[in-house]
Design a protein around this motif. Sequence first.
Motif, PDB file in Angstrom:
ATOM      1  N   TRP A  44       0.684  -1.287   0.000  1.00  0.00           N
ATOM      2  CA  TRP A  44      -0.121  -0.079   0.071  1.00  0.00           C
ATOM      3  C   TRP A  44       0.872   1.309  -0.099  1.00  0.00           C
ATOM      4  N   VAL A  45       1.956   0.942   0.761  1.00  0.00           N
ATOM      5  CA  VAL A  45       2.989   2.229   0.692  1.00  0.00           C
ATOM      6  C   VAL A  45       3.415   2.484  -0.590  1.00  0.00           C
ATOM      7  N   LEU A  46       3.635   1.517  -1.350  1.00  0.00           N
ATOM      8  CA  LEU A  46       4.127   2.038  -2.754  1.00  0.00           C
ATOM      9  C   LEU A  46       3.217   2.493  -3.570  1.00  0.00           C
ATOM     10  N   VAL A  47       1.752   1.743  -3.592  1.00  0.00           N
ATOM     11  CA  VAL A  47       0.798   2.097  -4.487  1.00  0.00           C
ATOM     12  C   VAL A  47       0.544   3.518  -4.142  1.00  0.00           C
ATOM     13  N   ILE A  50       2.996   5.902  -5.443  1.00  0.00           N
ATOM     14  CA  ILE A  50       3.079   6.134  -6.923  1.00  0.00           C
ATOM     15  C   ILE A  50       1.720   6.627  -7.511  1.00  0.00           C
ATOM     16  N   VAL A  51       0.491   6.351  -6.950  1.00  0.00           N
ATOM     17  CA  VAL A  51      -0.620   7.086  -7.636  1.00  0.00           C
ATOM     18  C   VAL A  51      -0.874   8.273  -7.152  1.00  0.00           C
ATOM     19  N   GLN A  52      -0.221   8.842  -6.105  1.00  0.00           N
ATOM     20  CA  GLN A  52      -0.584  10.276  -5.776  1.00  0.00           C
ATOM     21  C   GLN A  52      -0.016  11.285  -6.901  1.00  0.00           C
ATOM     22  N   PRO A  53       1.275  10.963  -7.053  1.00  0.00           N
ATOM     23  CA  PRO A  53       1.888  12.254  -8.135  1.00  0.00           C
ATOM     24  C   PRO A  53       1.133  11.650  -9.654  1.00  0.00           C
ATOM     25  N   PHE A  54       0.640  10.554  -9.851  1.00  0.00           N
ATOM     26  CA  PHE A  54       0.037  10.240 -11.000  1.00  0.00           C
ATOM     27  C   PHE A  54      -1.153  10.985 -11.495  1.00  0.00           C
ATOM     28  N   MET A  55      -1.835  10.917 -10.346  1.00  0.00           N
ATOM     29  CA  MET A  55      -3.194  11.667  -9.938  1.00  0.00           C
ATOM     30  C   MET A  55      -3.021  12.846 -10.579  1.00  0.00           C
ATOM     31  N   TRP A  56      -1.855  13.676  -9.887  1.00  0.00           N
ATOM     32  CA  TRP A  56      -1.629  14.903 -10.307  1.00  0.00           C
ATOM     33  C   TRP A  56      -1.637  15.201 -11.752  1.00  0.00           C
ATOM     34  N   LEU A  57      -0.799  14.527 -12.358  1.00  0.00           N
ATOM     35  CA  LEU A  57      -0.558  14.383 -13.951  1.00  0.00           C
ATOM     36  C   LEU A  57      -2.189  14.285 -14.652  1.00  0.00           C
ATOM     37  N   THR A  94       7.423  18.863  -6.154  1.00  0.00           N
ATOM     38  CA  THR A  94       6.497  19.161  -5.065  1.00  0.00           C
ATOM     39  C   THR A  94       6.188  17.696  -4.215  1.00  0.00           C
ATOM     40  N   SER A  95       6.252  16.631  -4.861  1.00  0.00           N
ATOM     41  CA  SER A  95       6.120  15.658  -4.125  1.00  0.00           C
ATOM     42  C   SER A  95       7.215  15.211  -3.321  1.00  0.00           C
ATOM     43  N   MET A  96       8.264  15.651  -3.660  1.00  0.00           N
ATOM     44  CA  MET A  96       9.237  15.789  -2.705  1.00  0.00           C
ATOM     45  C   MET A  96       9.193  16.291  -1.223  1.00  0.00           C
ATOM     46  N   LEU A  97       8.475  17.380  -1.295  1.00  0.00           N
ATOM     47  CA  LEU A  97       7.879  17.972  -0.177  1.00  0.00           C
ATOM     48  C   LEU A  97       7.384  17.201   0.929  1.00  0.00           C
ATOM     49  N   THR A  98       6.617  16.071   0.466  1.00  0.00           N
ATOM     50  CA  THR A  98       5.823  15.409   1.578  1.00  0.00           C
ATOM     51  C   THR A  98       6.548  14.036   1.961  1.00  0.00           C
ATOM     52  N   VAL A  99       7.659  13.694   1.265  1.00  0.00           N
ATOM     53  CA  VAL A  99       8.426  12.262   1.616  1.00  0.00           C
ATOM     54  C   VAL A  99       8.894  12.488   3.136  1.00  0.00           C
ATOM     55  N   GLY A 100       9.565  13.655   3.251  1.00  0.00           N
ATOM     56  CA  GLY A 100      10.046  13.846   4.703  1.00  0.00           C
ATOM     57  C   GLY A 100       9.008  13.545   5.790  1.00  0.00           C
ATOM     58  N   ILE A 145      10.111   8.696  -9.463  1.00  0.00           N
ATOM     59  CA  ILE A 145      10.519   9.469 -10.766  1.00  0.00           C
ATOM     60  C   ILE A 145      10.379   8.512 -11.929  1.00  0.00           C
ATOM     61  N   PRO A 146      10.776   7.267 -12.071  1.00  0.00           N
ATOM     62  CA  PRO A 146      10.494   6.452 -13.022  1.00  0.00           C
ATOM     63  C   PRO A 146       9.036   6.188 -13.593  1.00  0.00           C
ATOM     64  N   VAL A 147       8.311   6.039 -12.480  1.00  0.00           N
ATOM     65  CA  VAL A 147       6.657   5.808 -12.573  1.00  0.00           C
ATOM     66  C   VAL A 147       6.114   7.067 -13.184  1.00  0.00           C
ATOM     67  N   MET A 148       6.535   8.163 -12.654  1.00  0.00           N
ATOM     68  CA  MET A 148       5.964   9.524 -13.203  1.00  0.00           C
ATOM     69  C   MET A 148       6.435   9.674 -14.735  1.00  0.00           C
ATOM     70  N   ILE A 149       7.560   9.204 -14.998  1.00  0.00           N
ATOM     71  CA  ILE A 149       8.072   9.526 -16.397  1.00  0.00           C
ATOM     72  C   ILE A 149       7.315   8.741 -17.301  1.00  0.00           C
ATOM     73  N   ALA A 150       7.287   7.328 -16.812  1.00  0.00           N
ATOM     74  CA  ALA A 150       6.329   6.312 -17.857  1.00  0.00           C
ATOM     75  C   ALA A 150       4.981   6.955 -18.064  1.00  0.00           C
TER      76      ALA A 150
END
Lengths: 280, 331
Positions: A44-47, A50-57, A94-100, A145-150
């Motif tokens: 779930w952590v992975l999902v 990955i999903v959150q920035p994908f939804m942004w796009l 922006t998504s690097m803001l929340t990883v912390g 990063i790779p997920v978003m680029i894809a």
Amino acid sequence: MSGETRYATITPPAEAAASPTVGQGSQFVGLYARELLRTFRNPWVLVITIVQPFMWLAFFGNSFAAVPLSELEELLHIQIQSYIQFLLPGVLATSMLTVGMFGSMSTIQDKRFGYMKRILLTPTRRATIYLAKALGSASRGLVQIPVMIAAALVFGVRFNGDPLLWAAWVLSLALLGFGFSCMFLAVTSSSTDWQTPGVISNFITMPLMFASGALFPSVNFPEWMRVISEWNPVGYTALFGRGIVVQGVAHWDYLGYVAIFAALMVIVGTLVASRYLKAE
Amino acid sequence: MLADHSADAIWAHDLTKVYGKLTAVDHVDMEVPSGGVFGLLGPNGAGKTTIIKLLTGLTDLSDGAAVVAGYDVRKHPMQVKQRIGWVAAEVILDDDFSAIENLWLQAKLQRLPEWRPRAEQLLQYFDLTSREKDKVSTFSTGMRKKLEIALALLHQPSVIFMDEPTIGLDPGTRRMLWELITGVNREFGVTVLLTSHYIEEADALCNQIAIIDHGKFVATGSPSELKSKVRGDFIELDTTDRVTEAILGSIPGVSEVRTQGKTWVLRTTSAEEVLPRLLSHIDPKDIRRINVERPSLETVFLDLTGRKIDEDNGEVHDYRKFYATVRRARQ
């Protein structure tokens, strides 16, 4: 032994031969690996990551789908293929803001379950724990990063820039994520409240996200927002990435700025954490 | 003449911890010779856990000095931590990891390159080999406790600290752990310092005991030395209002009359001699309950502090409730 027995002179027993400083490499590797395993074993952590920035796009990136490209280019002051191409570096920054936040939460969990005590009862310095947690949460951010680029490729975006520049772009994102992880962990080093990281995240995300060039160019901002954006490392990372992705040009001074931000955060954060990181 | 303390596993002088207005540990002196099982016995809140925190370097000393496993806790905490093991009251493991992964992590934290043979040996000793690849969240409390002791022994420490090792365990698991603790002390040659508020536990396991109350040692010695300090037996008595202190005090052989709540506590020369006299002095109808306390560590504590250890507030009576709370905190 007891309080009744007082020796004429109290001399502590002689210490064993002074041994050299205890190294921290092994402990760091163990703790960093633990962070990675904990993250990547939880599907779930992975999902979500990955999903959150994908939804942004998908949602935000397509908001201007009906606007003619020439009008969009006039508004954004840059020649682009699509708004998604413009947005991708911004969303990743922006998504690097929340990883912390995740590093902070994992630290607080360790305090609450007592695991921090287990760590601190081994020859592990607080600074080592701090750095392992910060690097752990930054690494988690890099998965995006790779997920978003894809995903962007799926949306039809074509990119510029050579592999070396792309590596520099990934480096800038890693530095930004590491810097924010350090900042989060330092701010929450004495906290044991589950809610704190979320509150801080909510508090800083909005201003740092919008008062940056991540989503829209700062030339359209009012003066006060432009002042924030001039100090905002999210904006510099977004601009550095955009230069590479959209124009195939690297603005190295932006990367330098992000590196300074990360260095400053790790130095200040390590000092704060080695003093204030609580055991429970 | 100065005693030679260099062989001591633990040496502390004027050990003190102050939290705000509360003095949790109040100028305690202690010497624990190598090789034995040393117990800190006292009610909850007496300062037992704080002493462990001070000796392991988990919290700073407010005053005093301590040398553990040959190193000064203040000056060389890292060297101390390389030579001590720790077993928590609440069983602290990484639940997301398997038994062998927990051991691997502990090996990393203790900087052990060649940990595997030792880990396998410990898993075998604690009868966990068949479960080594299972997540520890699937383990029973007894197994978790065993794994925690294995973690503490992995780096061959000279001293191992156990904070309330059997709190919240069922009697069967508690017996098993007592055997393990004695075995670990004997077979691995490690000095054990444990805290407990269970009288029978301290009596069964420890060669040396310090009885602690309000942050101070009130007595120290071997269990038999401590018991011999108490002269005579105690008789506890619940009666109607017709029985008064004067009546009880007048019975030959009763040297002291105290009250604890609604219960009379009589110190007597010998319970066998006093009981018949008691029944002839008071109408048996006025007696609701009689209990004879033979010299035990409980009577030592009673004698020294005027209270019973397990009558203190905060005692965990309901183990299911205790574990429900722990589980809730984990979620």
